[in-house]
Design a protein around this motif. Structure first.
Motif, mmCIF file in Angstrom:
data_model
loop_
_atom_site.group_PDB
_atom_site.id
_atom_site.type_symbol
_atom_site.label_atom_id
_atom_site.label_comp_id
_atom_site.label_asym_id
_atom_site.label_seq_id
_atom_site.Cartn_x
_atom_site.Cartn_y
_atom_site.Cartn_z
ATOM 1 N N PRO A 136 0.894 -1.290 0.103
ATOM 2 C CA PRO A 136 -0.007 0.114 -0.192
ATOM 3 C C PRO A 136 0.755 1.326 0.073
ATOM 4 O O PRO A 136 2.029 1.195 0.356
ATOM 5 C CB PRO A 136 -0.710 -0.030 1.363
ATOM 6 N N PHE A 137 0.238 2.385 -0.442
ATOM 7 C CA PHE A 137 0.903 3.528 -0.660
ATOM 8 C C PHE A 137 1.230 4.066 0.984
ATOM 9 O O PHE A 137 2.163 4.379 1.182
ATOM 10 C CB PHE A 137 0.087 4.805 -1.308
ATOM 11 N N PHE A 138 0.111 4.107 1.624
ATOM 12 C CA PHE A 138 0.334 4.448 3.146
ATOM 13 C C PHE A 138 0.382 3.213 3.946
ATOM 14 O O PHE A 138 -0.182 2.350 3.761
ATOM 15 C CB PHE A 138 -1.023 5.235 3.646
ATOM 16 N N PRO A 139 1.079 3.064 4.991
ATOM 17 C CA PRO A 139 1.365 1.897 5.628
ATOM 18 C C PRO A 139 0.205 1.458 6.515
ATOM 19 O O PRO A 139 -0.414 2.535 7.065
ATOM 20 C CB PRO A 139 2.654 2.215 6.596
ATOM 21 N N ALA A 140 -0.004 0.357 6.788
ATOM 22 C CA ALA A 140 -1.180 0.073 7.607
ATOM 23 C C ALA A 140 -1.095 0.854 9.154
ATOM 24 O O ALA A 140 0.207 0.592 9.548
ATOM 25 C CB ALA A 140 -1.332 -1.429 7.856
ATOM 26 N N GLY A 141 -2.134 1.126 9.590
ATOM 27 C CA GLY A 141 -2.166 1.531 10.920
ATOM 28 C C GLY A 141 -1.871 3.046 11.192
ATOM 29 O O GLY A 141 -1.916 3.568 12.101
ATOM 30 N N VAL A 142 -1.349 3.816 9.983
ATOM 31 C CA VAL A 142 -0.963 4.985 10.098
ATOM 32 C C VAL A 142 -2.338 5.667 9.731
ATOM 33 O O VAL A 142 -2.957 5.847 8.771
ATOM 34 C CB VAL A 142 0.075 5.273 9.150
ATOM 35 N N ARG A 143 -2.434 6.779 10.834
ATOM 36 C CA ARG A 143 -3.560 7.799 10.411
ATOM 37 C C ARG A 143 -3.010 9.226 10.390
ATOM 38 O O ARG A 143 -2.309 9.570 11.112
ATOM 39 C CB ARG A 143 -4.541 7.909 11.738
ATOM 40 N N LEU A 144 -3.395 10.094 9.270
ATOM 41 C CA LEU A 144 -2.857 11.139 9.078
ATOM 42 C C LEU A 144 -3.832 12.113 8.661
ATOM 43 O O LEU A 144 -4.901 11.774 7.790
ATOM 44 C CB LEU A 144 -1.731 11.293 7.623
ATOM 45 N N LYS A 145 -3.867 13.263 9.068
ATOM 46 C CA LYS A 145 -4.953 14.307 8.658
ATOM 47 C C LYS A 145 -4.316 14.955 7.606
ATOM 48 O O LYS A 145 -3.126 15.730 7.915
ATOM 49 C CB LYS A 145 -5.376 15.263 10.010
#
Length: 166
Positions: A136-145
């Motif tokens: 995935p482009f964003f890693p699992a578990g990472v939350r970014l606004k």
């Protein structure tokens, strides 16, 4: 980075052949590369990008222009397994990547995940393909606004989405 419509930079087999850019997307990436001060790559992407050191004979004008821009950009490779890097500085840990003036392009999903706290903007060119799984482009578990600051539709179908941290 090029991203599938379902959010992956590589499919489940590690391929990204579905993301080969059309001329309009390649021209965009070439201009972006010309304005980049430093490329920071993980080992896998560095090895894939080494193609641009000497493109095949008979390459298109667009390919040669990208190769020229890429060759002129300084590079750092983050790897614990490489013994050396050609035309690039080799560091062993992402924390050893120095801050730099100008645009710094962090390439490779594993490296970007390790450096996520240092990345201020996320540029994706979302292609018209779904690959069903992979990296995935964003890693699992990472939350970014995030805040969308630019979007652009390419005539060939992909869409640029540029986000900044909100």
């Amino acid at each position: 980075m090029n991203v599938s419509a379902d959010g992956y930079v590589m499919d489940a087999e590690g391929n990204f052949d579905w993301a080969e850019p059309a001329d309009d997307v390649l021209a965009f990436w070439t201009e972006r590369q010309r304005n980049t001060s430093l490329d920071v790559y993980g080992r896998n992407l560095y090895e894939a990008m080494r193609y641009w050191e000497s493109p095949r004979e008979g390459s298109s004008k667009g390919d040669l222009e990208f190769a020229d821009a890429w060759q002129r950009t300084q590079r750092i490779v983050v790897s614990t397994t490489l013994e050396s890097a050609v035309r690039a500085r080799l560091v062993r840990d992402p924390s050893h990547v120095p801050d730099a003036d100008g645009i710094v392009h962090v390439g490779g999903p594993t490296l970007a995940a390790a450096m996520i706290d240092r990345i201020q903007e996320f540029w994706t060119v979302v292609g018209p393909a779904a690959v069903g799984g992979g990296t995935p482009f964003f890693p699992a578990g990472v939350r970014l606004k995030l805040k969308l600051v630019e979007s652009k539709r390419f005539d060939s179908g992909p869409v640029l989405l540029r986000y900044q941290r909100a």
